[in-house]
Design a protein around this motif. Structure first.
Motif, short mmCIF file in Angstrom:
data_model
loop_
_atom_site.label_atom_id
_atom_site.label_comp_id
_atom_site.label_asym_id
_atom_site.label_seq_id
_atom_site.Cartn_x
_atom_site.Cartn_y
_atom_site.Cartn_z
N MET A 1 -13.03 -25.40 -31.96
CA MET A 1 -13.08 -24.62 -33.20
C MET A 1 -14.49 -24.72 -33.79
SD MET A 1 -10.81 -25.03 -36.70
CE MET A 1 -9.28 -24.69 -35.85
N GLY A 2 -15.09 -23.54 -34.07
CA GLY A 2 -16.44 -23.51 -34.60
C GLY A 2 -16.48 -23.89 -36.07
N LEU A 3 -17.72 -24.01 -36.59
CA LEU A 3 -17.88 -24.41 -37.99
C LEU A 3 -17.30 -23.37 -38.94
CD1 LEU A 3 -21.51 -25.88 -37.95
CD2 LEU A 3 -19.34 -27.12 -37.99
N SER A 4 -17.47 -22.08 -38.61
CA SER A 4 -16.95 -21.03 -39.48
C SER A 4 -15.43 -21.06 -39.53
CB SER A 4 -17.43 -19.66 -39.01
OG SER A 4 -17.02 -19.41 -37.67
N GLU A 5 -14.79 -21.32 -38.35
CA GLU A 5 -13.34 -21.40 -38.32
C GLU A 5 -12.83 -22.62 -39.08
OE1 GLU A 5 -15.19 -20.86 -35.71
OE2 GLU A 5 -14.63 -18.86 -34.98
N GLN A 6 -13.55 -23.75 -38.95
CA GLN A 6 -13.17 -24.96 -39.67
C GLN A 6 -13.27 -24.74 -41.18
OE1 GLN A 6 -15.58 -28.16 -38.21
NE2 GLN A 6 -14.50 -28.32 -36.26
N LYS A 7 -14.34 -24.07 -41.61
CA LYS A 7 -14.50 -23.80 -43.04
C LYS A 7 -13.38 -22.90 -43.55
CE LYS A 7 -17.71 -21.97 -46.49
NZ LYS A 7 -16.65 -21.19 -47.17
N LEU A 8 -13.00 -21.89 -42.74
CA LEU A 8 -11.93 -20.98 -43.14
C LEU A 8 -10.62 -21.74 -43.29
CD1 LEU A 8 -10.87 -18.14 -43.69
CD2 LEU A 8 -10.56 -17.86 -41.22
N VAL A 9 -10.33 -22.64 -42.35
CA VAL A 9 -9.10 -23.43 -42.41
C VAL A 9 -9.09 -24.32 -43.65
CG1 VAL A 9 -7.78 -25.27 -41.30
CG2 VAL A 9 -8.68 -23.38 -39.93
N MET A 10 -10.22 -24.97 -43.93
CA MET A 10 -10.30 -25.84 -45.10
C MET A 10 -10.19 -25.05 -46.39
SD MET A 10 -10.37 -28.91 -44.09
CE MET A 10 -10.77 -29.67 -45.67
N ASP A 11 -10.83 -23.87 -46.43
CA ASP A 11 -10.73 -23.02 -47.62
C ASP A 11 -9.29 -22.61 -47.87
OD1 ASP A 11 -13.42 -23.23 -47.93
OD2 ASP A 11 -13.91 -21.22 -47.22
N MET A 12 -8.59 -22.20 -46.81
CA MET A 12 -7.20 -21.77 -46.95
C MET A 12 -6.31 -22.95 -47.36
SD MET A 12 -6.79 -19.23 -43.65
CE MET A 12 -5.04 -18.97 -43.99
N ALA A 13 -6.58 -24.14 -46.82
CA ALA A 13 -5.78 -25.31 -47.17
C ALA A 13 -5.99 -25.69 -48.64
CB ALA A 13 -6.16 -26.49 -46.28
N ALA A 14 -7.24 -25.64 -49.10
CA ALA A 14 -7.53 -25.96 -50.50
C ALA A 14 -6.85 -24.98 -51.44
CB ALA A 14 -9.04 -25.95 -50.73
N TRP A 15 -6.91 -23.70 -51.08
CA TRP A 15 -6.30 -22.67 -51.93
C TRP A 15 -4.78 -22.77 -51.94
CZ3 TRP A 15 -7.68 -20.27 -55.88
CH2 TRP A 15 -6.94 -19.19 -56.35
N ALA A 16 -4.18 -22.97 -50.74
CA ALA A 16 -2.73 -23.09 -50.66
C ALA A 16 -2.24 -24.31 -51.42
CB ALA A 16 -2.30 -23.17 -49.20
N GLY A 17 -2.97 -25.42 -51.32
CA GLY A 17 -2.59 -26.62 -52.06
C GLY A 17 -2.67 -26.43 -53.55
N ASN A 18 -3.69 -25.71 -54.01
CA ASN A 18 -3.84 -25.48 -55.43
C ASN A 18 -2.74 -24.58 -55.98
OD1 ASN A 18 -5.45 -23.55 -57.68
ND2 ASN A 18 -5.67 -25.75 -57.93
N VAL A 19 -2.44 -23.51 -55.26
CA VAL A 19 -1.42 -22.57 -55.72
C VAL A 19 -0.04 -23.24 -55.75
CG1 VAL A 19 -0.18 -20.43 -55.18
CG2 VAL A 19 -2.67 -20.51 -54.99
#
Length: 322
Positions: A1-19
């Protein structure tokens, strides 16, 4: 998994956790604070307990070596704590003084306020599609939340609501600017701000709650079921605060506000599914309009992204290895 994919996964996880944590804490607090539930009507003290729970979780993480100790300049910490506490107190007072519809309308004004601050203070530029999509989201959420809005001649309510808009918007901007200026992670910033907010609100809370509710929190009936919901509320608060700092460190304050309206939609759906609330066609139309606006904002912000230069007046944070 590339850096861009890792960032996307982390962004989605942060947002899902917040919501998810933000929606859950609303329903937990509704049961905890409602007169038909456990009657814990001490909102400021509850916020203090939330931040103390966050403080304990951060201390445990630091003891395990997961987070570095950080020392923020005192002026930065004082500024953030005062702004964040003012936001919490004014939001609670606004909800208490004003009708729910007017309270929701006031909260929608945080989006344009943050836009104005980022444009004229932080020199951030927004394209016309971004501005248009923000207006669509605001219009959609406005339709959903204020279908029964009644105009009131309440000068005190107007002043408190305006104060909540300004303080809440500035708190979210400070989260991002301080993280980027000092090179801090969300946990590192929270490790400084959570104890400061917890202790100050713990000292202020009982007196403010006594003034608002005409009763001391010390006289509350501390039974096991109520304490169970109080502990669950604090656990949700840890999730909300950690994920909020993660989101504000990754996204702009405007992105956080616009995308955050999905919480409003989930709260309405949850109220309809679990609490028997009614959703009419006008509210459904508003929900659809807000979703369209969120999608349009995502497309527009990806096509036109400008990162502002952050404040240079803050001091330098000092990190110490645990």
């Amino acid at each position: 998994m590339g850096l861009s994919e890792q960032k996307l996964v982390m962004d989605m996880a942060a947002w899902a956790g917040n919501v998810s944590s933000s929606v859950m804490i609303i329903f937990v607090n509704k049961v905890l604070m409602n007169a038909t539930g456990y009657g814990f009507k001490y909102a400021t003290t509850l916020c203090a307990l939330h931040y103390m729970a966050c403080t304990i979780s951060i201390w445990i993480t630091q003891a395990m070596g997961g987070v570095k100790k950080v020392t923020l300049p005192f002026t930065d910490l004082l500024l953030f704590t005062a702004t964040a506490n003012l936001s919490i107190v004014s939001l609670n007072l606004s909800l208490m003084i004003n009708r729910v519809g007017f309270y929701q309308i006031a909260k929608l004004l945080i989006v344009p306020f943050v836009c104005l601050v980022e444009r004229f203070w932080l020199q951030r530029h927004f394209s016309r599609p971004v501005i248009a999509s923000i207006l669509v989201v605001v219009a959609g959420v406005g339709i959903v939340t204020v279908t029964d809005l009644q105009v009131e001649n309440n000068m005190l309510g107007l002043v408190v609501a305006g104060l909540s808009v300004v303080s809440s918007g500035m708190q979210q901007i400070f989260c991002r600017t301080m993280q980027q200026k000092h090179g801090l992670s969300s946990h590192e910033l929270l490790s400084n701000t959570a104890p400061a907010q917890g202790w100050t609100l713990m000292l202020l809370g009982p007196f403010l709650d006594r003034y608002i509710s005409a009763a001391w929190v010390f006289n509350y009936d501390w039974n096991v079921p109520a304490l169970t919901f109080l502990a669950l509320s604090c656990a949700c608060a840890v999730g909300v605060n950690v994920s909020q700092f993660m989101c504000l460190g990754r996204f702009s304050a405007v992105s956080y506000q616009v995308l955050g309206h999905s919480k409003t939609m989930l709260v309405l759906l949850g109220g309809w599914a679990f609490l028997g609330d009614q959703i009419n066609l006008k509210q459904l139309a508003g929900m659809a309009l807000a979703v369209v606006g969120m999608v349009a904002y995502g497309v527009a912000s990806n096509q036109y992204a400008t990162l502002p230069h952050m404040l240079g007046s803050f001091g330098t944070a000092k990190k110490e290895e645990v």
